[in-house]
Design a protein around this motif. Sequence first.
Motif, mmCIF file in Angstrom:
data_model
loop_
_atom_site.group_PDB
_atom_site.id
_atom_site.type_symbol
_atom_site.label_atom_id
_atom_site.label_comp_id
_atom_site.label_asym_id
_atom_site.label_seq_id
_atom_site.Cartn_x
_atom_site.Cartn_y
_atom_site.Cartn_z
ATOM 1 N N GLU A 26 0.827 -1.211 0.000
ATOM 2 C CA GLU A 26 0.000 0.000 0.000
ATOM 3 C C GLU A 26 0.859 1.258 0.000
ATOM 4 O O GLU A 26 0.627 2.195 -0.764
ATOM 5 C CB GLU A 26 -0.914 -0.018 1.222
ATOM 6 N N ARG A 27 1.890 1.278 0.848
ATOM 7 C CA ARG A 27 2.746 2.467 0.960
ATOM 8 C C ARG A 27 3.517 2.732 -0.328
ATOM 9 O O ARG A 27 3.628 3.870 -0.774
ATOM 10 C CB ARG A 27 3.723 2.305 2.131
ATOM 11 N N ARG A 43 1.345 3.978 -3.145
ATOM 12 C CA ARG A 43 0.970 5.377 -2.923
ATOM 13 C C ARG A 43 2.161 6.318 -3.133
ATOM 14 O O ARG A 43 2.034 7.376 -3.749
ATOM 15 C CB ARG A 43 0.408 5.536 -1.505
#
Length: 203
Positions: free
Chosen positions: A139-140, A143
């Motif tokens: 996810e990081r 993003r």
Amino acid sequence: MFAVGLTGGIGSGKTTVADLFAARGVPIVDTDFIAHRITGPNGAAMPPIAKEFGAEFVTADGALDRAKMRALVFSDDTAKARLEAITHPLIRAETERERNAAKGPYLIVVVPLLVESGTWKSRVDRVLTVDCSVDTQIERVMRRNAFPREQVLAIIDKQATRDARLAAADDLIVNECAALDELAAQVERLHRRYLALAGTPSA
């Protein structure tokens, strides 16, 4: 100087943790920054890279074309070995130069591939792993870097497993929720421990 090797998978928060130690007056030697510097415009690694891989891997300003090299390395393990044969000796030499010049209560050496290298654990006094779940990593990085999920998974697959990093750790920072105050509290506890281990009185 007492040295701590800081490691963790992509997206784990190594840079944030290193910054929190730096804010406490601890010198930081970051092997990733060194790698980017030697492969930046007219960096020390660029002439041998151009000779080994060809001018098409060099940008107009004399830096490594990272996207093109990343694509090659992920599709060809021999390319990875050829690249590392050029960069690793240069990174090691520059890391040692920065370590010898560092001034402070103790030293943090940021080594993303500490477990993979097989040699770093013997070159530091403690290993500190920054840990989070693989889902959080994905996810990081998606993003932060705008990478597609498949690309992030490919990067993670090339790195040491989470279990291997945890097994190598003398100390652990859990960075799952990414709340800065919680992260800072963990860093502060370890900072005081490292000051004691280094024989430096805490403030």
